[in-house]
Scaffold this motif. Structure first.
Motif, PDB file in Angstrom:
ATOM      1  N   UNK A   4       3.774   3.548  12.709  1.00  0.00           N
ATOM      2  CA  UNK A   4       3.018   3.469  14.050  1.00  0.00           C
ATOM      3  C   UNK A   4       1.918   4.254  13.940  1.00  0.00           C
ATOM      4  N   UNK A   5       2.122   5.711  13.393  1.00  0.00           N
ATOM      5  CA  UNK A   5       1.137   6.640  13.335  1.00  0.00           C
ATOM      6  C   UNK A   5      -0.120   6.300  12.663  1.00  0.00           C
ATOM      7  N   UNK A   6      -0.099   5.287  11.793  1.00  0.00           N
ATOM      8  CA  UNK A   6      -1.362   4.758  11.046  1.00  0.00           C
ATOM      9  C   UNK A   6      -1.818   3.478  11.672  1.00  0.00           C
TER      10      UNK A   6
ATOM     11  N   UNK B  11      -8.682  -0.717  13.071  1.00  0.00           N
ATOM     12  CA  UNK B  11     -10.062  -0.363  13.288  1.00  0.00           C
ATOM     13  C   UNK B  11     -10.473  -0.558  11.894  1.00  0.00           C
ATOM     14  N   UNK B  12     -10.058  -0.233  10.924  1.00  0.00           N
ATOM     15  CA  UNK B  12     -10.840  -0.419   9.685  1.00  0.00           C
ATOM     16  C   UNK B  12     -10.778  -1.930   9.290  1.00  0.00           C
TER      17      UNK B  12
ATOM     18  N   UNK C  69      -4.946   0.866   0.628  1.00  0.00           N
ATOM     19  CA  UNK C  69      -4.713   1.678   1.569  1.00  0.00           C
ATOM     20  C   UNK C  69      -3.412   0.978   2.588  1.00  0.00           C
ATOM     21  N   UNK C  70      -3.768  -0.422   2.864  1.00  0.00           N
ATOM     22  CA  UNK C  70      -2.769  -1.175   3.997  1.00  0.00           C
ATOM     23  C   UNK C  70      -1.664  -1.738   3.094  1.00  0.00           C
ATOM     24  N   UNK C  71      -1.585  -1.826   2.045  1.00  0.00           N
ATOM     25  CA  UNK C  71      -0.545  -2.548   1.167  1.00  0.00           C
ATOM     26  C   UNK C  71      -0.096  -1.441   0.012  1.00  0.00           C
TER      27      UNK C  71
END
Length: 187
Positions: A100-102, A108-109, A184-186
């Motif tokens: 949740x912190x990210x 947004x990105x 970054x996401x995966x």
């Protein structure tokens, strides 16, 4: 790229609109020579962008960089559909895989990248599908004809060498962005 919209004259009006009088043949020839190389470069880079987009989605679906059944599905999708699919997959992964912190930062990105991919799709369509032989004296070419309920408009766009070079840079940057963001996401 500058744009212009002109109502199409009634069928009985035989002269061109004053705003979009045809350029002479020598100006047309000069224009085509100035931009032909750059139109080709935009096409090449956009294809590279779409290939990267397909690879990122394929990897997310299959979890490996292997061409499997996901490519049977993905190669049948149009660019805009791939962008929409990337958006849905990213939102799922942000919500259910990332802490949740990210999530706010990653959303947004994702929104920024998706907006840029959509904008580049519109630009690519204007560059690829415009009628370059319709060059007018002001440097505009016919992009498309839009039929509305109450009128019909010709949409014109001015595509210059500088516009093409600028968009070439944007496309290259977007390719790097989706590849970096994917990592970054995966993770």
């Amino acid at each position: 790229m500058k744009t212009s919209k002109t109502p199409i004259a009634q069928p009985y009006a035989f002269d061109q609109s004053a705003e979009h009088k045809s350029a002479d043949d020598s100006d047309l020839s000069k224009y085509l020579k100035q931009i032909a190389y750059w139109v080709g470069q935009v096409l090449f880079e956009f294809n590279r962008l779409e290939t990267a987009l397909t690879a990122v989605i394929g990897e997310r679906i299959n979890g490996a960089n292997v061409r499997g059944y996901e490519y049977v599905f993905l190669t049948g999708l149009a660019y805009a559909q791939k962008v929409e699919l990337l958006q849905r997959i990213s939102r799922y992964q942000i919500t259910f895989i990332n802490p949740e912190t990210r999530q706010t930062e990653l959303r947004k990105k994702t929104d920024d990248i998706i907006a840029e991919l959509k904008a580049l799709g519109v630009i690519r369509n204007a560059i690829i599908h415009s009628d370059y032989y319709s060059l007018d004296r002001n440097g505009f070419i016919r992009k498309e004809i839009r039929f509305g309920e109450s009128d019909t408009q010709e949409q014109w766009v001015k595509i210059t060498r500088d516009d093409l070079v600028e968009n070439l840079s944007r496309i290259s940057a977007a390719t790097r962005s989706i590849e970096e963001f994917d990592e970054e996401v995966y993770f």
